[in-house]
Design a protein around this motif. Sequence first.
Motif, PDB file in Angstrom:
ATOM      1  N   LYS A 141       1.946 -18.407   3.153  1.00 25.38           N
ATOM      2  CA  LYS A 141       2.367 -17.984   4.499  1.00 25.38           C
ATOM      3  C   LYS A 141       2.017 -19.001   5.582  1.00 25.38           C
ATOM      4  CE  LYS A 141       2.729 -13.032   3.910  1.00 25.38           C
ATOM      5  NZ  LYS A 141       2.444 -11.713   4.494  1.00 25.38           N
ATOM      6  N   VAL A 142       2.351 -20.250   5.340  1.00 25.98           N
ATOM      7  CA  VAL A 142       2.106 -21.300   6.320  1.00 25.98           C
ATOM      8  C   VAL A 142       3.003 -21.056   7.529  1.00 25.98           C
ATOM      9  CG1 VAL A 142       2.284 -23.777   6.787  1.00 25.98           C
ATOM     10  CG2 VAL A 142       1.428 -22.975   4.585  1.00 25.98           C
ATOM     11  N   LYS A 143       2.411 -21.093   8.697  1.00 25.47           N
ATOM     12  CA  LYS A 143       3.159 -20.929   9.942  1.00 25.47           C
ATOM     13  C   LYS A 143       3.452 -22.305  10.498  1.00 25.47           C
ATOM     14  CE  LYS A 143       1.014 -16.530  11.010  1.00 25.47           C
ATOM     15  NZ  LYS A 143       0.151 -15.786  11.935  1.00 25.47           N
ATOM     16  N   GLY A 144       4.648 -22.487  10.999  1.00 22.60           N
ATOM     17  CA  GLY A 144       5.022 -23.780  11.544  1.00 22.60           C
ATOM     18  C   GLY A 144       5.558 -23.663  12.952  1.00 22.60           C
ATOM     19  N   GLY A 145       5.857 -24.811  13.520  1.00 21.22           N
ATOM     20  CA  GLY A 145       6.419 -24.848  14.865  1.00 21.22           C
ATOM     21  C   GLY A 145       5.513 -24.194  15.880  1.00 21.22           C
ATOM     22  N   LYS A 146       6.099 -23.391  16.753  1.00 24.18           N
ATOM     23  CA  LYS A 146       5.309 -22.748  17.811  1.00 24.18           C
ATOM     24  C   LYS A 146       4.457 -21.594  17.289  1.00 24.18           C
ATOM     25  CE  LYS A 146       8.942 -19.587  19.284  1.00 24.18           C
ATOM     26  NZ  LYS A 146       9.730 -19.087  20.384  1.00 24.18           N
ATOM     27  N   TYR A 147       4.579 -21.254  16.006  1.00 19.17           N
ATOM     28  CA  TYR A 147       3.848 -20.124  15.425  1.00 19.17           C
ATOM     29  C   TYR A 147       2.559 -20.517  14.708  1.00 19.17           C
ATOM     30  CZ  TYR A 147       8.258 -17.884  16.415  1.00 19.17           C
ATOM     31  OH  TYR A 147       9.378 -17.420  17.041  1.00 19.17           O
ATOM     32  N   GLY A 148       2.279 -21.802  14.643  1.00 12.24           N
ATOM     33  CA  GLY A 148       1.077 -22.219  13.929  1.00 12.24           C
ATOM     34  C   GLY A 148       0.622 -23.598  14.350  1.00 12.24           C
ATOM     35  N   GLU A 149      -0.507 -24.017  13.808  1.00 11.17           N
ATOM     36  CA  GLU A 149      -1.040 -25.338  14.101  1.00 11.17           C
ATOM     37  C   GLU A 149      -1.962 -25.771  12.970  1.00 11.17           C
ATOM     38  OE1 GLU A 149      -3.258 -24.918  17.740  1.00 11.17           O
ATOM     39  OE2 GLU A 149      -4.942 -23.974  16.754  1.00 11.17           O
ATOM     40  N   VAL A 150      -2.095 -27.061  12.784  1.00  9.32           N
ATOM     41  CA  VAL A 150      -3.093 -27.596  11.877  1.00  9.32           C
ATOM     42  C   VAL A 150      -4.364 -27.748  12.696  1.00  9.32           C
ATOM     43  CG1 VAL A 150      -3.764 -29.541  10.416  1.00  9.32           C
ATOM     44  CG2 VAL A 150      -1.373 -28.790  10.494  1.00  9.32           C
ATOM     45  N   ARG A 151      -5.404 -27.022  12.342  1.00  8.69           N
ATOM     46  CA  ARG A 151      -6.626 -27.036  13.136  1.00  8.69           C
ATOM     47  C   ARG A 151      -7.449 -28.298  12.888  1.00  8.69           C
ATOM     48  NH1 ARG A 151      -8.921 -20.857  12.758  1.00  8.69           N
ATOM     49  NH2 ARG A 151      -7.089 -19.851  13.657  1.00  8.69           N
ATOM     50  N   ARG A 152      -8.033 -28.790  13.962  1.00  4.49           N
ATOM     51  CA  ARG A 152      -8.929 -29.936  13.846  1.00  4.49           C
ATOM     52  C   ARG A 152     -10.264 -29.496  13.247  1.00  4.49           C
ATOM     53  NH1 ARG A 152      -6.339 -30.381  18.648  1.00  4.49           N
ATOM     54  NH2 ARG A 152      -4.857 -32.083  18.779  1.00  4.49           N
ATOM     55  N   LYS A 153     -10.697 -28.271  13.576  1.00  2.00           N
ATOM     56  CA  LYS A 153     -11.881 -27.635  12.986  1.00  2.00           C
ATOM     57  C   LYS A 153     -11.404 -26.297  12.448  1.00  2.00           C
ATOM     58  CE  LYS A 153     -15.975 -27.979  14.629  1.00  2.00           C
ATOM     59  NZ  LYS A 153     -17.154 -27.719  15.462  1.00  2.00           N
ATOM     60  N   CYS A 154     -11.641 -26.036  11.180  1.00  2.00           N
ATOM     61  CA  CYS A 154     -11.029 -24.871  10.519  1.00  2.00           C
ATOM     62  C   CYS A 154     -11.441 -23.539  11.119  1.00  2.00           C
ATOM     63  CB  CYS A 154     -11.304 -24.899   9.021  1.00  2.00           C
ATOM     64  SG  CYS A 154     -13.032 -24.714   8.577  1.00  2.00           S
ATOM     65  N   ASP A 155     -12.581 -23.471  11.776  1.00  2.47           N
ATOM     66  CA  ASP A 155     -13.035 -22.180  12.309  1.00  2.47           C
ATOM     67  C   ASP A 155     -12.742 -22.009  13.803  1.00  2.47           C
ATOM     68  OD1 ASP A 155     -14.863 -24.093  13.133  1.00  2.47           O
ATOM     69  OD2 ASP A 155     -16.599 -22.774  12.910  1.00  2.47           O
ATOM     70  N   GLN A 156     -11.939 -22.910  14.378  1.00  7.28           N
ATOM     71  CA  GLN A 156     -11.632 -22.833  15.813  1.00  7.28           C
ATOM     72  C   GLN A 156     -10.169 -23.187  16.067  1.00  7.28           C
ATOM     73  OE1 GLN A 156     -14.229 -25.519  17.880  1.00  7.28           O
ATOM     74  NE2 GLN A 156     -16.098 -24.562  17.141  1.00  7.28           N
ATOM     75  N   PHE A 157      -9.583 -22.495  17.045  1.00  3.26           N
ATOM     76  CA  PHE A 157      -8.240 -22.874  17.475  1.00  3.26           C
ATOM     77  C   PHE A 157      -8.337 -24.218  18.200  1.00  3.26           C
ATOM     78  CE2 PHE A 157      -7.885 -18.177  17.463  1.00  3.26           C
ATOM     79  CZ  PHE A 157      -6.866 -18.051  16.546  1.00  3.26           C
ATOM     80  N   ASN A 158      -7.286 -25.027  18.097  1.00  5.22           N
ATOM     81  CA  ASN A 158      -7.263 -26.286  18.839  1.00  5.22           C
ATOM     82  C   ASN A 158      -7.197 -25.962  20.331  1.00  5.22           C
ATOM     83  OD1 ASN A 158      -7.194 -27.689  16.413  1.00  5.22           O
ATOM     84  ND2 ASN A 158      -4.967 -27.832  16.406  1.00  5.22           N
ATOM     85  N   ILE A 159      -7.877 -26.736  21.106  1.00  9.47           N
ATOM     86  CA  ILE A 159      -7.849 -26.562  22.550  1.00  9.47           C
ATOM     87  C   ILE A 159      -6.712 -27.404  23.089  1.00  9.47           C
ATOM     88  CG2 ILE A 159      -9.101 -26.903  24.713  1.00  9.47           C
ATOM     89  CD1 ILE A 159     -11.706 -26.560  23.053  1.00  9.47           C
ATOM     90  N   VAL A 160      -5.796 -26.752  23.798  1.00  3.90           N
ATOM     91  CA  VAL A 160      -4.652 -27.454  24.352  1.00  3.90           C
ATOM     92  C   VAL A 160      -4.998 -27.867  25.782  1.00  3.90           C
ATOM     93  CG1 VAL A 160      -2.208 -27.291  24.936  1.00  3.90           C
ATOM     94  CG2 VAL A 160      -3.090 -26.083  22.945  1.00  3.90           C
ATOM     95  N   GLN A 161      -4.978 -29.146  26.022  1.00  7.73           N
ATOM     96  CA  GLN A 161      -5.291 -29.680  27.348  1.00  7.73           C
ATOM     97  C   GLN A 161      -3.988 -29.721  28.162  1.00  7.73           C
ATOM     98  OE1 GLN A 161      -8.387 -31.804  28.084  1.00  7.73           O
ATOM     99  NE2 GLN A 161      -9.399 -30.792  26.403  1.00  7.73           N
ATOM    100  N   THR A 162      -4.030 -29.226  29.365  1.00 12.40           N
ATOM    101  CA  THR A 162      -2.840 -29.265  30.231  1.00 12.40           C
ATOM    102  C   THR A 162      -3.067 -30.125  31.435  1.00 12.40           C
ATOM    103  OG1 THR A 162      -3.564 -27.266  31.351  1.00 12.40           O
ATOM    104  CG2 THR A 162      -1.985 -27.021  29.554  1.00 12.40           C
TER     105      THR A 162
END
Length: 162
Positions: A141-162
């Motif tokens: 069940k790999v999520k792609g596009g806007k529905y998923g991300e490859v995490r830089r640290k497996c236990d944390q969501f990536n922080i999106v800088q704006t």
Amino acid sequence: MSEIISLFSEKGFSVEEMVALTGAHTIGFSHCKEFADRIFNYSKTSEVDPTLNPVYAQGLRKLCENYTKSPEMSAFNDVFTPGKFDNMYFKNLQRGLGLLMSDQAMMTDNNTRPFVDLFAANQTAFFDAFARSIEKLSVYKVKGGKYGEVRRKCDQFNIVQT
């Protein structure tokens, strides 16, 4: 154990694959709060879970005696080779050295014990089963596009800088 087997089965994983994936616990640690119920006030008749090796249980009690004041307190999942990916985790289960209740329960379940015994006796069998199982898990069940991300640290969501 039947509940855990069922959860994995619903996702298409066999008992052997589940046991092999659990072998990842050969590396890492668990916070004392995750297993405190096994070493403190286990039941009305036993302070400690009787499936635990008594010497190991006493060591854990000493290590975790202040875990409520210091929640970061933890123990290695594999007390002998905590930084090495090997089959020692399964050998530990055979000796009553399974840190988590769900891990130790694999020794008493007729569905899982044959795989624990196989992987304890044959590291190559564990490595082969783990490799196949982790590869299968990696595409589940790999999520792609806007529905998923490859995490830089497996236990944390990536922080999106704006």
